[in-house]
Design a protein around this motif. Structure first.
Motif, short mmCIF file in Angstrom:
data_model
loop_
_atom_site.label_atom_id
_atom_site.label_comp_id
_atom_site.label_asym_id
_atom_site.label_seq_id
_atom_site.Cartn_x
_atom_site.Cartn_y
_atom_site.Cartn_z
N LEU B 265 3.02 2.10 -2.39
CA LEU B 265 3.34 3.51 -2.52
C LEU B 265 2.86 4.01 -3.87
CD1 LEU B 265 4.79 6.01 -1.47
CD2 LEU B 265 6.92 5.10 -2.43
N PHE B 266 1.92 4.94 -3.85
CA PHE B 266 1.43 5.51 -5.10
C PHE B 266 1.07 6.96 -4.84
CE2 PHE B 266 -1.52 2.90 -2.84
CZ PHE B 266 -2.64 3.69 -2.66
N SER B 267 0.85 7.69 -5.91
CA SER B 267 0.82 9.14 -5.79
C SER B 267 -0.26 9.65 -4.84
CB SER B 267 0.67 9.77 -7.17
OG SER B 267 -0.46 9.24 -7.80
N ASP B 268 -1.43 9.03 -4.85
CA ASP B 268 -2.49 9.52 -3.97
C ASP B 268 -2.13 9.38 -2.50
OD1 ASP B 268 -3.93 10.11 -6.15
OD2 ASP B 268 -5.39 8.48 -5.97
N LEU B 269 -1.22 8.48 -2.24
CA LEU B 269 -0.87 8.23 -0.85
C LEU B 269 0.15 9.24 -0.33
CD1 LEU B 269 -1.62 6.16 1.29
CD2 LEU B 269 0.27 4.73 0.50
N VAL B 270 0.89 9.81 -1.26
CA VAL B 270 2.01 10.67 -0.88
C VAL B 270 1.65 11.78 0.11
CG1 VAL B 270 3.68 12.35 -1.78
CG2 VAL B 270 3.38 10.15 -2.93
N PRO B 271 0.61 12.56 -0.16
CA PRO B 271 0.32 13.63 0.80
C PRO B 271 0.03 13.13 2.21
CG PRO B 271 -1.38 13.45 -0.92
CD PRO B 271 -0.24 12.62 -1.35
N TYR B 272 -0.58 11.99 2.31
CA TYR B 272 -0.88 11.44 3.64
C TYR B 272 0.41 11.08 4.39
CZ TYR B 272 -5.78 10.96 2.26
OH TYR B 272 -7.06 11.21 1.87
N ILE B 273 1.36 10.55 3.64
CA ILE B 273 2.63 10.21 4.28
C ILE B 273 3.37 11.48 4.67
CG2 ILE B 273 4.86 9.08 3.97
CD1 ILE B 273 3.54 7.27 1.90
N ARG B 274 3.34 12.43 3.76
CA ARG B 274 4.07 13.65 4.01
C ARG B 274 3.51 14.39 5.23
NH1 ARG B 274 7.95 14.86 0.35
NH2 ARG B 274 6.79 14.38 -1.53
N SER B 275 2.20 14.33 5.35
CA SER B 275 1.59 15.05 6.48
C SER B 275 1.70 14.26 7.78
CB SER B 275 0.11 15.30 6.19
OG SER B 275 -0.62 14.11 6.34
N GLY B 276 2.09 13.02 7.68
CA GLY B 276 2.21 12.22 8.88
C GLY B 276 0.94 11.47 9.23
N ALA B 277 -0.10 11.66 8.45
CA ALA B 277 -1.35 10.94 8.70
C ALA B 277 -1.12 9.43 8.56
CB ALA B 277 -2.44 11.40 7.75
N VAL B 278 -0.33 9.08 7.59
CA VAL B 278 0.11 7.70 7.48
C VAL B 278 1.51 7.62 8.07
CG1 VAL B 278 0.91 5.94 5.85
CG2 VAL B 278 -1.29 7.08 5.50
N ALA B 279 1.63 6.83 9.11
CA ALA B 279 2.92 6.76 9.81
C ALA B 279 3.98 6.07 8.96
CB ALA B 279 2.76 6.01 11.12
N ALA B 280 3.55 5.05 8.28
CA ALA B 280 4.50 4.30 7.46
C ALA B 280 3.72 3.50 6.44
CB ALA B 280 5.33 3.37 8.32
N THR B 281 4.38 3.17 5.35
CA THR B 281 3.75 2.29 4.39
C THR B 281 4.72 1.18 4.04
OG1 THR B 281 2.43 2.22 2.36
CG2 THR B 281 4.46 3.50 2.28
N ILE B 282 4.17 0.03 3.85
CA ILE B 282 5.00 -1.14 3.59
C ILE B 282 5.03 -1.37 2.09
CG2 ILE B 282 5.14 -3.62 3.91
CD1 ILE B 282 4.20 -3.09 6.77
#
Lengths: 353, 353
Positions: B265-282
């Motif tokens: 989990l790092f800042s660049d990933l946040v928008p992808y998670i928030r938008s749902g593009a990334v379903a989950a991160t481990i």
DNA sequence: TTGAAAGCGATACCAG
DNA sequence: CTGGTATCGCTTTCAA
């Protein structure tokens, strides 16, 4: 850089007084004039005095007595909490913690008495599960007034003057369940909703007295739900009482139609997870909760108290694939558990029952 | 029940010798005849002697110097590991731990030199990330031979003689990803497979030298994959390099078709998670890893060493709903981080680069 | 109300 | 090789 930390002697010297006086002033011991006491306190602050815990423990080998007031429980949850507490106590270098377990046989049985007993025994701190916060609140207040800090585990007791609270973050917990349910059901047409089934364990158990009838009630309610709402696609059981719900789903022949998420991890649940009937369970990490609770309390009692008093833990997600990983951790810990303190706990239970 | 623990004095008395001799015998100090030494060791065992750590620390205020050899890193991962280590060091009652950070600017740059420096500095213990276990193995061996225990974080260095290893359980990690992917894709017809994309970060980075080209390579590879395999439904990115993969998916216009699970989990990933593009991160819980590593090492150095030397942590699952919970934890910790040791770390980085 | 001093258990140094 | 002893910082008791 690192100038040696100030000692009692330093304070005494720079005040032209004696070490004994300084000590008494800092500890609110009787027999110090208000004037000198103020001067000492001021100087201590100036010099940034922090007690040397090694020296303290060495000279007066007082041990910190901590009462652990929890439930016997029907699942392994509270056993694991206690294990976490024990582990943490053992890992403290200054071996100055003594645990006293006051374990109640079930929800609401003798909880007040147990707290009262702990206060009467003049323990140095209390870790408790406030199953009925309203009922326990006055007792927690009483403890605080007797200068006995109380840390709550698993559930908060707001406005009780408790020192701290350790629990799984309920928002994060619910959110992850909701997200998962959404994704799990995502593709399916006509899927409707997520049913959060919360029977209000506290009030309910009180009303029905025994835990057994609570379980029956859970079965009855959910069975009814399953038969009435044929459009039901998912179910999220937020309490320990997932077994009756699962039985009901099975009897109503909807088990394979439903996506079920449960709470916690105990042996009866294992086959359901393994078979895939339960898609996932949200594990409340009882061991971690116990560990953190003891840490919080111990740090406070040792003047280390820098940590926040509100510890929110993230739940773990257990599914079929990582089930064995979690099961092996549970069995690891239960090895030592039963030896020493199982008996003690049982004895106390009898005392209270 | 609780008989007072045996002291050096007890051993000395029951042997008719002096405290000094007993001390020397127990610590392998020169100047003790093999005969008396044996007698002392035997008696110590008989009486169940365990050193009083408070007394030890009080008399010789030696501090344990621990070298933390990690990466500067492109994400916050290693910052968090270091924060965990610092937190844990601060929470030790006997304030006897001193940390020395030897931070390498990037994978493979100056790691051997850093380990060598730590050994040369005669630190008492080392926590390290063995990014290239084969290369580092001889150095870890060397440390062990100099009686400097080494704890690995995040990755193991097998057969290196390291004292311990703290890491996320890779099996549990992969299993949960697989389970989730299965459930997420479950309903969809024609869904095919889960693509595990592992670019072998170690060897790769070595081959390509800089991290930047590694990222380019990740983009190129995954872009190709997306264009060739139009049946692709899911993607599990097991490395930190999820951003280029996501970019590639976006450019290939498959981002909304794919179910993506990432790592960490790092800042660049946040928008992808928030938008749902990334379903989950481990989430690999870097802070917890750091904490456990320091604990392990410190307990060993203090003769507490009861804990297992292999600590496997369960990963956390981050989705949209609980994202903020985890983000707020990260920011909590970074508050203190940058003040004191950021500079120090940076300085050391320069030294090594 | 205050000061002085005896420990607590281990370390380290100096004498024998 | 071994015995004795000052010391660490704090608590506690006994005098003043």
């Amino acid at each position: 850089m690192g100038k040696p930390p100030a000692t009692l002697g330093d304070i005494a010297k720079s005040l032209g007084t004696s070490i004994g006086t300084v000590h008494r002033a800092l500890h609110d011991h009787p027999g110090v004039s208000p004037a000198t006491k103020a001067r000492v306190l001021q100087m201590a602050r100036n010099l940034g005095y922090r007690p040397n815990l090694a020296a303290r423990y060495l000279s007066s080998k007082k041990t910190l007595r901590i009462s652990v007031n929890t439930l016997q429980g029907t699942t392994s949850f509270w056993d694991e909490v206690r294990t976490g507490i024990r582990e943490e106590a053992a890992s403290i270098l200054l071996e100055n913690v003594e645990l006293e377990f006051r374990t109640c046989p079930s929800l609401g049985e003798g909880e007040e008495e147990a707290l009262e007993a702990a206060i009467a025994a003049k323990v140095d701190g209390i870790i408790t599960f406030p199953s009925r916060p309203e009922t326990l609140r006055p007792w927690i207040r009483r403890a605080s007034r007797s200068h006995i800090p109380v840390v709550c585990v698993a559930t908060d007791a707001p406005n009780s003057g408790r020192l701290g609270i350790v629990a799984i973050d309920t928002l994060a917990s619910g959110a992850i369940a909701a997200d998962l349910m959404g994704r799990f059901l995502g593709g399916r047409a006509g899927s409707v909703g997520i049913t959060v089934f919360d029977m209000g364990i506290t009030e309910h158990a009180e009303k029905y007295g025994a835990f057994e009838s609570t379980l029956k009630e859970a079965y009855r309610k959910s069975r009814k739900l399953f038969e009435e709402r044929t459009d039901l696609a998912g179910m999220y059981v937020t309490t320990e009482a997932s077994i009756p719900v699962l039985s009901a789903a099975c009897d109503a022949k909807v088990l394979d139609r439903l996506t079920i998420i449960t709470t916690d991890l105990f042996s009866d649940l294992v086959p359901y997870i393994r078979s895939g009937a339960v898609a996932a369970t949200i594990y409340q990490r009882p061991r971690a909760q116990g560990q953190m609770a003891l840490r919080l309390l111990h740090e406070f009692l040792s003047e280390g108290g820098r940590r926040s008093n509100q510890v929110s833990l993230a739940p773990h997600l257990v599914m079929r694939g990582n089930l064995d990983f979690f099961l092996s951790r549970q069995s690891q810990e239960s090895a030592s558990k039963n030896g020493q303190n199982g008996q003690e706990a049982r004895r106390l239970v009898q005392d209270l029952a």
